[in-house]
Design an enzyme around this catalytic site. Sequence first.
Site, PDB file in Angstrom:
ATOM      1  CE  LYS A 120      13.092  -2.654  -0.555  1.00  0.00           C
ATOM      2  NZ  LYS A 120      11.952  -2.657   0.651  1.00  0.00           N
ATOM      3  CG  ASP A 138       8.357  -6.437  -0.994  1.00  0.00           C
ATOM      4  OD1 ASP A 138       8.147  -7.762  -1.304  1.00  0.00           O
ATOM      5  OD2 ASP A 138       7.415  -5.571  -1.148  1.00  0.00           O
TER       6      ASP A 138
END
Length: 214
Positions: A120, A138
């Site tokens: 991420k 997320d």
Amino acid sequence: MKREKIVELFRRLRELNPHPTTELDYTTPFELLVAVILSAQATDVGVNKATKKLFPVANTPEAILELGEDGLKRYISTIGLFNAKAKNVVATCRILVEQYGGEVPRSREALEALPGVGRKTANVVLNTAFGEPTIAVDTHIFRVSNRTGLARGETVRAVEDTLNKVVPDEFRKDAHHWLILHGRYVCKARRPDCPACAVNDLCAYRHKTVASAA
């Protein structure tokens, strides 16, 4: 969600916010990298308060190495997990200096090899600092993608892979920011603000909220 709806969803989000970006404060790729590492399980507001004091003092790998872990902790102690994050940031800075001349690498593999940097974080840096059409998933994006029917999946990676398949090229560079901001301010976890949602009619969520009585 069918392609026509996906195109319309992003068209509307683009109309509302033509130039979306991160809410983390930064001026260089290195500052962004540090901010994103610090943002794990923390709010952007909290990270910005810390980096507002840190970056004027140390905003290069060399300067943070001079601070050391203990020195860095004094600036980030208000952020959750600051001990582990200080260790990771210092270790990352050492690698950047020794292997990359103090610069942030532009490849996913190199980024993910840095301490405290996962997929991420690498996606955020590639997208926001370097303009790559990556989509970092997320909790907000995971929720929005599943609720709306845009990209359903049981894992973050499954949602990311689906988004990369279904988001049209013209929207892909900014898709991450549109979706995260939508999840943060409209499609909220506990009570989504469906009456104020610009894509309400495109969304497949079965438990839409209604406007409260005046």
